[in-house]
Write a protein that holds these residues in place. Structure first.
Motif, short mmCIF file in Angstrom:
data_model
loop_
_atom_site.label_atom_id
_atom_site.label_comp_id
_atom_site.label_asym_id
_atom_site.label_seq_id
_atom_site.Cartn_x
_atom_site.Cartn_y
_atom_site.Cartn_z
N ALA A 1 0.84 -1.20 0.00
CA ALA A 1 0.00 0.00 0.00
C ALA A 1 0.87 1.24 0.00
CB ALA A 1 -0.91 0.00 1.23
N ALA A 2 0.41 2.28 -0.66
CA ALA A 2 1.18 3.52 -0.70
C ALA A 2 1.42 4.07 0.70
CB ALA A 2 0.45 4.56 -1.56
N SER A 3 0.49 3.85 1.59
CA SER A 3 0.61 4.36 2.95
C SER A 3 1.74 3.69 3.73
CB SER A 3 -0.71 4.15 3.71
OG SER A 3 -1.07 2.78 3.71
N ALA A 4 2.24 2.56 3.23
CA ALA A 4 3.32 1.84 3.92
C ALA A 4 4.69 2.37 3.57
CB ALA A 4 3.25 0.35 3.59
N VAL A 5 4.79 3.25 2.56
CA VAL A 5 6.09 3.78 2.14
C VAL A 5 6.64 4.73 3.19
CG1 VAL A 5 7.27 5.20 0.41
CG2 VAL A 5 5.54 3.53 -0.31
N ASP A 6 7.85 4.45 3.66
CA ASP A 6 8.49 5.30 4.67
C ASP A 6 9.22 6.47 4.05
OD1 ASP A 6 7.85 3.80 7.12
OD2 ASP A 6 9.08 2.23 6.22
N PHE A 7 9.83 6.26 2.88
CA PHE A 7 10.50 7.36 2.22
C PHE A 7 10.62 7.10 0.73
CE2 PHE A 7 13.84 4.51 3.66
CZ PHE A 7 14.76 4.47 2.62
N LEU A 8 10.69 8.21 -0.01
CA LEU A 8 10.82 8.19 -1.46
C LEU A 8 12.16 8.82 -1.83
CD1 LEU A 8 9.64 8.29 -4.49
CD2 LEU A 8 8.96 10.62 -3.89
N ILE A 9 12.85 8.21 -2.80
CA ILE A 9 14.03 8.83 -3.40
C ILE A 9 13.76 8.92 -4.90
CG2 ILE A 9 16.51 8.78 -3.77
CD1 ILE A 9 16.82 7.11 -1.27
N HIS A 10 13.66 10.14 -5.40
CA HIS A 10 13.40 10.36 -6.82
C HIS A 10 14.68 10.85 -7.48
CE1 HIS A 10 11.03 11.22 -10.41
NE2 HIS A 10 11.72 12.35 -10.53
N PRO B 1 9.98 17.48 -7.37
CA PRO B 1 9.00 16.46 -7.73
C PRO B 1 8.54 15.53 -6.62
CG PRO B 1 11.18 15.78 -8.44
CD PRO B 1 11.33 17.18 -7.90
N GLY B 2 9.28 15.45 -5.51
CA GLY B 2 8.95 14.46 -4.48
C GLY B 2 7.53 14.57 -3.97
N GLY B 3 7.12 15.77 -3.62
CA GLY B 3 5.77 15.97 -3.09
C GLY B 3 4.69 15.60 -4.09
N TYR B 4 4.93 15.88 -5.34
CA TYR B 4 3.95 15.55 -6.39
C TYR B 4 3.78 14.05 -6.51
CZ TYR B 4 1.74 15.49 -11.03
OH TYR B 4 0.88 15.27 -12.09
N PHE C 1 13.31 12.57 -0.94
CA PHE C 1 14.64 13.05 -1.29
C PHE C 1 14.78 13.04 -2.81
CE2 PHE C 1 14.76 10.62 2.65
CZ PHE C 1 15.27 11.55 3.54
N GLU C 2 15.66 13.87 -3.32
CA GLU C 2 15.91 13.91 -4.76
C GLU C 2 17.40 13.71 -5.03
OE1 GLU C 2 15.20 16.82 -8.68
OE2 GLU C 2 14.56 17.46 -6.67
N VAL C 3 17.70 12.87 -6.01
CA VAL C 3 19.08 12.59 -6.39
C VAL C 3 19.31 13.11 -7.81
CG1 VAL C 3 20.73 10.77 -6.93
CG2 VAL C 3 19.26 10.54 -4.94
N ARG C 4 20.35 13.91 -7.98
CA ARG C 4 20.70 14.40 -9.31
C ARG C 4 22.10 13.88 -9.64
NH1 ARG C 4 17.35 18.68 -11.09
NH2 ARG C 4 18.46 18.47 -13.05
N ALA D 1 20.52 6.02 -5.60
CA ALA D 1 19.37 5.97 -4.71
C ALA D 1 19.35 4.67 -3.91
CB ALA D 1 18.08 6.11 -5.52
N LEU D 2 19.75 3.57 -4.54
CA LEU D 2 19.81 2.28 -3.86
C LEU D 2 20.80 2.34 -2.70
CD1 LEU D 2 19.02 -0.72 -3.76
CD2 LEU D 2 20.84 -1.16 -5.43
N GLU D 3 21.95 2.94 -2.94
CA GLU D 3 22.96 3.04 -1.89
C GLU D 3 22.49 3.95 -0.76
OE1 GLU D 3 27.80 3.62 -1.42
OE2 GLU D 3 26.85 3.76 -3.39
N LEU D 4 21.87 5.06 -1.11
CA LEU D 4 21.36 5.98 -0.09
C LEU D 4 20.23 5.34 0.72
CD1 LEU D 4 21.32 9.29 -2.16
CD2 LEU D 4 22.92 8.68 -0.33
N ALA D 5 19.38 4.58 0.06
CA ALA D 5 18.29 3.90 0.76
C ALA D 5 18.83 2.89 1.76
CB ALA D 5 17.37 3.22 -0.25
#
Length: 343
Positions: A69-78, A91-94, A107-110, A119-123
């Motif tokens: 479920a989307a509600s189970a996501v603890d954090f996003l890395i885009h 973009p994260g909030g969107y 979080f955002e990775v450029r 992102a995998l390493e940061l996660a």
């Protein structure tokens, strides 16, 4: 880095319509000699679809496949290569709002085409620092359908840029593949390879990209490009071997290997040959049909392998990539179970 109990539980991708290299040649967008040199037979073109909407579609697939479920996501890395929307908007909030994630960090990775491996390493670090976090969503998307650059010939020999989005659901509770190792290294002396003679701050608002011109400038003013390529290949192999060692396996144990979707000779020169891997273990034959999908290459190829049943329980998959800066990276996954969505 050797993550503890970190798994890929869901994969998703948004792949727009494909344009063949032959069609691009007919339209005067591509040269036949370049196609024959690279072996790239086509790429994906998203038209006017916003990249963040592409990312949301890929994320929905990944969450559904993971049974999460989307509600189970603890954090996003885009992660992304290009600007995702208006200047000074992020973009994260969107992505979280569209998915219905009510209480998650973003979080955002450029880091260019290495974005998803970064992102995998940061996660992995986030999970290690906070045991209460059990689920992460990694997303990336880019749309190169703009006057910014020439997708067919402006990003370097053997490189045709495609549009796509992809997503990964990571879990500490289990999944279809265990993350055994993930590593990155930077070659700072080559950061100018993708900057060329362009200013670090351009008040004129220049909006064109010519990666070929930048590399040629670096070769003329700093170091011959042949030498640069040798060093990059060596460092790429180094970081790949580091991940293999941390995973406790040898090159010969690798069932499949995923690299950036570039021309056949580039995949060999920078990845396969230094490690002694045969081309048939790579995903080049698939990658040549879709083009270089920015930071989505690795996830889209992995999803292709898993969905078509080309990898199964016990198989080790080596992922490796590179990005301007100059970054080289790698990761090792071990397939733990057949994907429920496999064909």
């Amino acid at each position: 880095m050797r993550p503890n109990d970190l798994y890929v539980s869901g994969l998703g991708a948004y792949l727009p319509e494909r344009m063949s290299s032959r069609r691009a040649i007919e339209l005067g967008l591509y040269e036949e000699t370049l196609m024959l040199d690279s072996g790239v037979t086509g790429t994906l073109v998203a038209g006017d679809t916003p990249p963040v909407d592409m990312a949301v579609r890929a994320a929905r697939d990944a969450l559904s496949r993971a049974g999460c479920a989307a509600s189970a996501v603890d954090f996003l890395i885009h992660s992304c290569v290009l600007q995702q929307g208006p200047t000074m908007w992020y973009p994260g909030g969107y992505v979280l709002r569209e998915l219905g994630c009510e209480d998650a960090a973003a979080f955002e990775v450029r880091q260019g085409c290495n974005g998803m491996l970064a992102a995998l390493e940061l996660a992995a670090g986030q999970f290690a620092a906070d045991p209460d976090r059990t689920t992460a969503l990694l997303t990336t998307a880019d749309n190169f359908s703009s006057p910014l650059g020439d997708r067919w010939q402006g990003y370097g020999p053997g490189t045709v840029i495609g549009d796509a989005a992809s997503a990964v659901v990571l879990s500490t509770a289990g999944g279809i593949a265990q993350v055994r190792a993930v590593n990155q290294s930077v070659v700072p002396e080559f950061e100018g390879l993708h900057r060329g003679a362009e200013p670090l701050f351009d008040t004129s608002g220049r909006e064109t990209v010519d990666m070929v011109a930048r590399a040629r400038h670096f070769g003329r003013t700093h170091r011959p490009l042949a030498e640069v390529n040798e060093v990059i290949a060596e460092r790429q192999a180094e970081v790949a071997r580091r991940s293999l060692k941390e995973a406790g396996i040898d090159v010969g144990d690798v069932a499949r290997a995923i690299y950036v979707n570039q021309g056949q000779y580039l995949v060999g020169q920078f990845f396969l040959d230094p490690l002694g891997l045969p081309e048939e273990k790579s995903t080049w034959d698939f990658g040549r049909t879709v083009g270089h999908l920015a930071a989505s290459d690795h996830v889209v190829a992995l999803d292709h392998l898993v969905t078509t049943g080309q990898v199964g329980p016990g198989d080790h998959v080596l992922l490796a990539g590179a990005a301007p800066g100059f970054v080289v990276s790698s990761a090792v996954l071990t397939i733990s179970e057949n994907a429920p969505w496999a064909i």
